[in-house]
Enzyme design. Structure first.
Site, PDB file in Angstrom:
ATOM      1  N   ASP A   2      -8.724  -6.835   0.071  1.00 21.61           N
ATOM      2  CA  ASP A   2      -8.312  -7.028  -1.311  1.00 21.61           C
ATOM      3  C   ASP A   2      -9.369  -7.804  -2.088  1.00 21.61           C
ATOM      4  O   ASP A   2     -10.026  -8.689  -1.544  1.00 21.61           O
ATOM      5  CB  ASP A   2      -6.978  -7.791  -1.340  1.00 21.61           C
ATOM      6  CG  ASP A   2      -6.302  -7.700  -2.688  1.00 21.61           C
ATOM      7  OD1 ASP A   2      -6.519  -6.695  -3.394  1.00 21.61           O
ATOM      8  OD2 ASP A   2      -5.556  -8.623  -3.033  1.00 21.61           O
ATOM      9  N   ASN A  50      -1.588   3.166  -5.020  1.00 23.50           N
ATOM     10  CA  ASN A  50      -2.868   3.143  -5.728  1.00 23.50           C
ATOM     11  C   ASN A  50      -3.082   4.353  -6.632  1.00 23.50           C
ATOM     12  O   ASN A  50      -3.995   4.356  -7.469  1.00 23.50           O
ATOM     13  CB  ASN A  50      -4.036   3.056  -4.746  1.00 23.50           C
ATOM     14  CG  ASN A  50      -4.199   1.680  -4.121  1.00 23.50           C
ATOM     15  OD1 ASN A  50      -4.757   1.530  -3.041  1.00 23.50           O
ATOM     16  ND2 ASN A  50      -3.689   0.650  -4.799  1.00 23.50           N
TER      17      ASN A  50
END
EC number: 2.5.1.-
Length: 227
Positions: A2, A50
């Site tokens: 991340d 996503n």
């Protein structure tokens, strides 16, 4: 993995550059895992959520994935890495799916690090798919409801055959699982690191392993002498 976008923003660069540097961190991490004797490494590359990102960013990410496979696959194969993809596959790009399938086939007999890439993956969806498969087996008379144990349920998950999950690392300082390996992480140690993924390297991996090694894992039991 991340923090690619925030890394790019902090350096005054476009988001894609953060993703490109993130791919370099993947290479470093796989190499470090090999050198440190890690048996299995699972990377969360692209979640099912996503797809809500801007279309241009998704296009760039898919292009980066294609380039990564084409440029790194032979090296991974030469290093005896066994690649596996979990998730629902790619819903719109047959080229990406074919590359992923070919990569798994090429490395299927390798005996080194077991590199699993979670692509178009969401853990709650994985659990739902496993439940649906077991329900179909019950409906077909191949399985009795009382035979659905935690072990049998685990065999219906995408990660069947992988060793138990011992350590989960999340970068960028976020302290949540974000729909990643929820079932598998039941007894995993969680380590949250204050580093954006593009800066992740062997030093950070060793830091996470050191923290893991210093913890006492009880698995619900009690240490002798404790009340």
């Amino acid at each position: 993995m991340d923090g690619n976008g925030r890394w790019a923003q902090s350096h005054g660069l476009p988001r894609f550059e953060g993703h490109r540097r993130g791919a370099e961190a993947v290479r470093r991490t796989v190499t470090a895992a090999q050198e440190l004797g890690i048996e299995a490494l699972t990377l969360y590359s692209f979640s099912s959520e996503n797809w809500s990102r801007p279309e241009q960013e998704i296009f760039e990410l898919m292009g980066l994935l294609k380039r990564f496979i084409r440029s790194d696959l032979q090296e991974l194969h030469a290093k005896n890495v066994r690649l596996r993809i979990i998730g629902e596959g790619h819903p719109t790009d047959p080229e990406v799916q074919q590359l992923l399938d070919d990569a798994q086939t090429l490395t299927s007999a390798n005996t080194g690090v077991r590199l699993t890439v979670a692509f178009n993956y969401g853990s709650r969806n994985e659990i739902a798919r496993a439940a649906q498969e077991l329900a179909r087996q019950v409906a077909a008379g191949r399985l009795r409801p009382e035979e659905i144990t935690p072990e049998r349920f685990g065999e219906a998950l995408d990660t069947v055959g992988l060793p138990p999950l011992d350590l989960m690392i999340r970068t960028s300082g976020e302290q949540r699982l974000s729909n990643f390996l929820l079932w598998q992480a039941a007894y995993a140690e969680l380590v949250f690191l204050p580093v954006y993924w593009p800066d992740f390297d062997r030093t950070w991996l060793e830091r996470a392993l050191a923290e893991f090694g210093g913890r006492e894992r009880r698995f619900g039991g009690v240490t002798p002498g404790e009340g």
